[in-house]
Motif scaffolding. Structure first.
Motif, PDB file in Angstrom:
ATOM      1  N   VAL A 246      -3.456  -1.524   6.206  1.00  0.00           N
ATOM      2  CA  VAL A 246      -3.985  -0.224   5.777  1.00  0.00           C
ATOM      3  C   VAL A 246      -3.367   0.886   6.628  1.00  0.00           C
ATOM      4  CG1 VAL A 246      -6.077   1.174   5.540  1.00  0.00           C
ATOM      5  CG2 VAL A 246      -6.130  -1.272   5.007  1.00  0.00           C
TER       6      VAL A 246
ATOM      7  N   THR B  68      -6.288   4.408   1.959  1.00  0.00           N
ATOM      8  CA  THR B  68      -7.260   5.016   2.872  1.00  0.00           C
ATOM      9  C   THR B  68      -8.569   4.243   2.803  1.00  0.00           C
ATOM     10  OG1 THR B  68      -6.290   7.209   2.578  1.00  0.00           O
ATOM     11  CG2 THR B  68      -8.528   7.115   3.453  1.00  0.00           C
ATOM     12  N   VAL B  69      -9.096   3.881   3.965  1.00  0.00           N
ATOM     13  CA  VAL B  69     -10.362   3.145   4.043  1.00  0.00           C
ATOM     14  C   VAL B  69     -11.347   3.964   4.875  1.00  0.00           C
ATOM     15  CG1 VAL B  69     -11.505   1.076   4.939  1.00  0.00           C
ATOM     16  CG2 VAL B  69      -9.311   0.876   3.760  1.00  0.00           C
TER      17      VAL B  69
ATOM     18  N   ARG C 176       0.827  -1.208   0.000  1.00  0.00           N
ATOM     19  CA  ARG C 176       0.000   0.000   0.000  1.00  0.00           C
ATOM     20  C   ARG C 176       0.865   1.263   0.000  1.00  0.00           C
ATOM     21  NH1 ARG C 176      -5.211  -1.899   0.950  1.00  0.00           N
ATOM     22  NH2 ARG C 176      -5.195  -4.025   1.783  1.00  0.00           N
TER      23      ARG C 176
ATOM     24  N   CYS D 292      -8.576  -4.050   8.947  1.00  0.00           N
ATOM     25  CA  CYS D 292      -7.748  -3.049   8.265  1.00  0.00           C
ATOM     26  C   CYS D 292      -6.301  -3.106   8.756  1.00  0.00           C
ATOM     27  CB  CYS D 292      -8.331  -1.654   8.478  1.00  0.00           C
ATOM     28  SG  CYS D 292      -9.876  -1.350   7.589  1.00  0.00           S
TER      29      CYS D 292
ATOM     30  N   LEU E   7     -10.524  -6.160   1.190  1.00  0.00           N
ATOM     31  CA  LEU E   7      -9.184  -5.598   1.370  1.00  0.00           C
ATOM     32  C   LEU E   7      -8.148  -6.322   0.515  1.00  0.00           C
ATOM     33  CD1 LEU E   7      -9.399  -5.095   5.232  1.00  0.00           C
ATOM     34  CD2 LEU E   7      -9.234  -3.278   3.523  1.00  0.00           C
TER      35      LEU E   7
END
Length: 723
Positions: free
Chosen positions: A644, A622-623, A588, A639, A614
């Motif tokens: 994340v 960004t979640v 990420r 997450c 995911l």
């Protein structure tokens, strides 16, 4: 006597119990034939004095002690060695006394000299610096094995190591002064000094009890005249060392001379005429930093004039250069983590104490840019210990340790001549004694200076201008079972420099006290210019639901209540990022320039569905979590596990409109700008009291972006060594 050899025999042979009025009050450890190392406050207790008394006990104040695992019924007496009495003090730089309950404190060390020879079977303990991966044990003052405590080092917070208690007996008074024993490495790795005493029996699932110990480097720094302690006997490379020494030390007289001088340096008894090459090597191998001391002596040894027809004559103080290189390589094989002599290490530690501009982690990354895994470091002394263990890289004529000191010198030179010039002189002396080419050191220094030269930058605010990093206040929060009371530590980090432990609260307190302590640290420890500090709460993943971002202190002074979430950027982080999540974190990170936002709503409350989402969107940095609040914990943990960086959610509301609002909020914002965007939304909601539906109310941010590496306070040993 000890009935038979076992995994803890060296611990049993060296464990000492200090007594007062017929009962054990603390412990110690034998470090030389007649010297016992312990805590000063334990000696005070054994003499019936106030625990934090400062004055040195006199020769008329004998301390009663036993070696309970060697001669259980035999009482001995010892007296404080005056020059090795270091009573507890409040700070590193002053001799101010310790306030009751203050942790961590400094000093708190004492050495006792026995009045007579210890019982047969007693042996000094071997010592090594601690390892984060190794489980340790500690014995209670009596030496009885039943109250043994098992603990694992969690973080270095100089001068102490914090350890999580894994099991065994409850930790209570009486462990202080005792050796912290690493069974796997067969060495003492610290001295127990204090414990976080929980007020009541911990509930199931509560955070582990914390025990504190003085680290080996801290002990060596506080007691510079303490003879070097023994180390576990080394095997690998010893034969290579013997062979190399035979080519350098020619003749029996040379061996006798070096053995006598080495014994004097190490505070050991010389074998005299019985000395031979095996005894010389055994002496060096058996003592901490004995190998560097041996090399230093051999390099300074001048052989007698050679006979005119000697076919084996090799010119120079230490034979041919290839002989010296062979000896050096053998020494690194025997002791890969020891490059400096005891005096060289002490001199360097004294200089590093005056260095304030160098960030330890950044320094380590620059010296070892291609290392697969960097060790955890909490200060420049830790960096030097780590660099000692690395040999020169291929094609690098300057060893990593000297590279590190040169870089520190260059960076510190901006603050003035001291200690920069003294660091340069130290490098020159140590490099010459180690056979490092002076021209190579000079060239390396010139390269570092050139790389550090200021580059003309645009005017402030112009494109390309890099703003100084904001200072951080980091709160490691350990909630009690109820989630309403907490113990915690508060750290500061200024301009990505050294983490500093600013405050420890061992007694449980409420959220208002937490915020009040944050305000105190901000006022006294943090310079908030030109940018206000970022407040980071570190929580176990099970407690991410705590609304720490809306906590405030009472209206107790003329400034009114203090609400960090409004006047400071407040983010939540977790101490439980793991090796498993690191791969996702890296992926990420690489995708950030083109990363998309992902929404997890009520359709994704099933853990398997959330995990699948995911996995499908592995480039999402960004979640937005927008589901009923009772599902927040599940999705937040998913997450974290997926790596994340940034999770934004509302603690009370959900729905499609809220999801759109939060997406709009972060749309177009760089990941570094998100904490400030969230802070402004919270402030807007507070500024509009008539609008109860403003989405800034109870807005929360989990933020572990790439520039926010986990600091030296996460409990998992691996987390301490990786972003």
């Amino acid at each position: 006597m000890i009935p038979g050899a076992g995994p803890d025999t060296p611990l049993q042979q060296s464990f000492v119990s200090l007594r007062h009025d017929g009962r054990a009050v603390g412990a110690g450890v034998l470090v030389a034939e007649r010297l016992v190392l312990t805590c000063a406050h334990v000696v005070n207790s054994a003499l019936g004095r106030d625990r934090f008394a400062q004055d040195t006990p006199g020769g008329s104040d004998p301390v009663t002690l036993r070696l309970p695992l060697v001669a259980a019924g035999r009482e001995l007496t010892g007296r404080v060695v005056r020059e090795m009495w270091v009573p507890p003090r409040a700070t590193a730089a002053t001799s101010a006394p310790v306030r009751p309950g203050q942790v961590p404190h400094h000093g708190d060390l004492a050495v006792l000299e026995l009045d007579g020879i210890p019982p047969a079977g007693a042996e000094p303990a071997p010592f090594l610096p601690h390892s984060y991966a190794g489980e340790t044990i500690a014995l209670w003052a009596s030496g009885n094995p039943l109250p043994t405590v098992r603990a694992v080092p969690r973080v270095s917070a100089p001068p102490w190591i914090a350890l999580d208690v894994l099991g065994g007996a409850g930790v209570a008074e009486g462990f202080s002064g005792g050796p912290l024993w690493d069974r796997a490495r067969q060495a003492v790795v610290g001295l127990v000094v204090a414990v976080h005493q929980a007020p009541e029996v911990a509930a199931p699932g509560a955070p582990p009890t914390t025990m504190y110990a003085l680290s080996v480097p801290a002990i060596e720094a506080e007691l510079p005249t303490l003879p070097p302690p023994a180390v576990p006997t080394a095997r690998r490379g010893v034969q290579q060392l013997l062979t190399a020494l035979e080519r350098v030390l020619q003749g029996h007289e040379a061996v006798l001379d070096c053995e006598a001088r080495l014994a004097a340096r190490l505070g050991r008894t010389s074998a005299g005429p019985a000395a031979d090459l095996e005894r010389l090597v055994g002496l060096a191998v058996g003592v901490r930093r004995g190998i560097p001391e041996l090399l230093d002596l051999v390099r300074g040894y001048e052989p007698p004039p050679a006979a005119p027809c000697d076919p084996h004559h090799r010119p120079g103080h230490h034979g041919a250069r290839e002989d010296w290189e062979r000896l050096r390589r053998a020494a690194r094989t025997v002791r890969p983590g020891e490059y400096l002599t005891t005096r060289q290490r002490r001199d360097l530690s004294g200089l590093l104490a005056h260095c304030t501009r160098t960030d330890p982690r950044t320094l380590l990354e620059r010296v070892l840019p291609h290392a697969p895994e960097l060790p955890a470091v909490a200060g420049l002394a830790d960096v030097m210990d780590a660099l000692e263990g690395f040999s020169s890289l291929t094609g690098a004529p300057v060893p990593p340790l000297l590279q590190g000191v040169v870089r520190i010198s260059v960076e510190e030179s901006a603050a003035g001549a001291y200690p920069s010039e003294d660091l340069d002189a130290w490098v020159e002396r140590v490099g010459a004694r180690s056979g490092v080419d002076e021209a190579a050191v000079s060239q390396f220094r010139a390269d570092v200076v050139a790389a550090a030269a200021p580059v003309r930058t645009p005017a402030a605010g112009a494109p390309g201008t890099t703003a100084p990093a904001a200072p951080r206040v980091q709160v490691e929060l350990l909630p009690a079972a109820t989630g309403r009371r907490f113990t915690y530590q508060i750290w500061t980090l200024a301009d990505r420099r050294t983490h500093r432990l600013a405050l420890v609260r061992d007694a449980e307190a409420g959220s208002e006290q937490v915020v009040d302590d944050i305000r105190r640290v901000l006022r006294t420890e943090v310079r908030e210019d030109p940018e206000t500090a970022l407040v980071e709460y570190f929580l176990p993943s099970a407690w991410l639901g705590l609304d720490v971002d809306s906590w405030e202190s009472p209206d107790g002074d003329e400034d009114g209540p203090f609400v960090p979430g409004i006047t400071r950027r407040v983010v939540v982080r977790t101490t439980e990022r793991s090796r498993e999540s690191y791969a996702g974190w890296k992926q990420r990170t690489a995708a950030l320039p083109h990363a998309k936002r992902l929404v997890l709503d009520e359709r994704h409350t099933d853990r398997m569905v959330a995990r699948a989402q995911l996995e499908v969107h592995r480039d999402a940095g960004t979640v937005i979590v927008c589901c009923p609040p009772d599902h927040h914990g599940t999705l937040l943990r998913q997450c974290v596990q997926a790596g994340v960086h940034t999770v934004l959610w509302h603690r009370a509301e959900h729905g499609a409109q809220l999801a759109r609002d939060l997406l709009d909020l972060v749309d177009g914002a760089d990941h570094t700008e998100v904490p400030e965007v969230v802070r402004l939304e919270r402030a807007k909601a507070m500024a509009e009291p008539e609008s109860t539906a403003h989405h800034g109310r109870r807005l929360s941010l989990l933020y572990d972006a790439p520039d926010h590496r986990p600091p030296q306070l996460a409990p998992d040993a691996w987390v301490l060594t990786q972003p």
